[in-house]
Motif scaffolding. Sequence first.
Motif, mmCIF file in Angstrom:
data_model
loop_
_atom_site.group_PDB
_atom_site.id
_atom_site.type_symbol
_atom_site.label_atom_id
_atom_site.label_comp_id
_atom_site.label_asym_id
_atom_site.label_seq_id
_atom_site.Cartn_x
_atom_site.Cartn_y
_atom_site.Cartn_z
ATOM 1 N N CYS A 80 0.833 -1.201 0.000
ATOM 2 C CA CYS A 80 0.000 0.000 0.000
ATOM 3 C C CYS A 80 0.870 1.253 0.000
ATOM 4 O O CYS A 80 0.606 2.209 -0.743
ATOM 5 N N ASP A 81 1.890 1.240 0.817
ATOM 6 C CA ASP A 81 2.780 2.397 0.942
ATOM 7 C C ASP A 81 3.486 2.703 -0.380
ATOM 8 O O ASP A 81 3.695 3.867 -0.746
ATOM 9 N N ASP A 82 3.844 1.654 -1.127
ATOM 10 C CA ASP A 82 4.607 1.809 -2.364
ATOM 11 C C ASP A 82 3.730 1.832 -3.617
ATOM 12 O O ASP A 82 4.245 1.825 -4.736
ATOM 13 N N TYR A 83 2.422 1.840 -3.437
ATOM 14 C CA TYR A 83 1.495 1.680 -4.568
ATOM 15 C C TYR A 83 1.758 2.687 -5.687
ATOM 16 O O TYR A 83 1.928 2.313 -6.851
ATOM 17 N N GLU A 84 1.798 3.963 -5.360
ATOM 18 C CA GLU A 84 1.986 4.992 -6.388
ATOM 19 C C GLU A 84 3.379 4.912 -7.020
ATOM 20 O O GLU A 84 3.531 5.064 -8.234
ATOM 21 N N LYS A 85 4.394 4.674 -6.187
ATOM 22 C CA LYS A 85 5.762 4.567 -6.694
ATOM 23 C C LYS A 85 5.902 3.373 -7.635
ATOM 24 O O LYS A 85 6.513 3.491 -8.713
ATOM 25 N N ASP A 86 5.322 2.227 -7.240
ATOM 26 C CA ASP A 86 5.401 1.039 -8.084
ATOM 27 C C ASP A 86 4.616 1.222 -9.377
ATOM 28 O O ASP A 86 5.016 0.728 -10.436
ATOM 29 N N GLN A 87 3.503 1.931 -9.295
ATOM 30 C CA GLN A 87 2.706 2.212 -10.491
ATOM 31 C C GLN A 87 3.490 3.092 -11.461
ATOM 32 O O GLN A 87 3.498 2.855 -12.674
#
Length: 300
Positions: free
Chosen positions: A219-226
């Motif tokens: 969840c924490d990395d969702y935007e970065k991974d996207q």
Amino acid sequence: MGEKDLFGYIKVDQANLLGKEFEAYNGIYCTLCRQLGKDYSIFARLILSYDCTFYAMMALDLAEEPPCYQEGRCRFNPFKKCHYADTQTLAFSLAAALSVISAYYKLRDNLLDSPWYKRILYRLVQPFFASWRKKAAKKYPEIDVSVSKMMERQLTAEQDQNCILDQAADPTATMLSEMCGLLADKIPLREPLDHENTKRILQSMGYAMGRWIYLIDACDDYEKDQKHHNFNPFLLDNREEMPAYMQANLNHALSDALLSYGLLDKGRYDSIIRNVLCVSCVNIQKKIISKYTDTKETED
């Protein structure tokens, strides 16, 4: 995403602890720091984590004999007084071994997917981490086997085009289940705890906590991974209400952990453990999920 970011989520909420409770927690934290220095090297103290501090606290909570503390000076800050427990206590030896073995495999994972300039630094420190891991694995081979197996299974899951969320979270959950079950095998248990029942409860709690740790990191990395097209289990499921979906999965894992823990007879650190599960983890969830709910409300 991988195993590399799964540190720092399991910690206390200081604002909701009594002074004596926070002092007891700090004593465990400082003693684990000292144990890392004693068993491996002064530089191994730099890999001290909240997660392994919680692991040491769980071990102490199960133990028959309470730790004896004495006052001392911090090695890094001589002006700071610390309370240290006896470093002969098995709880700290286990937690220190888990710390260095996890850090070694974390470093190996970083070498695979970090920028070239970071890989130079990682290669410079790798011999030290490898030496610590070799020493820890000789003492506790089951920890090394469990963590290395997790890394292999995680890589396989993330390369599977049909991977689902539960499949992605299972390697971390299984590893922590095994590590918690190991406490029942290694720690002389206090009464009225019995080995078989306690081990089953700890394995169940560890699985739920491992699942929560993996999912909160995702969840924490969702935007970065996207943005960087990295693997993230939540990116596999294109839902309109993604924050609610994240929240539901996190709540399910955390409630399972709390239900399992509730089956254990209360120990000496019960109030601190409940602070972690019922307050700190919940607040961390809210903070991370709010990144996406606030963004959605702004767009609307």
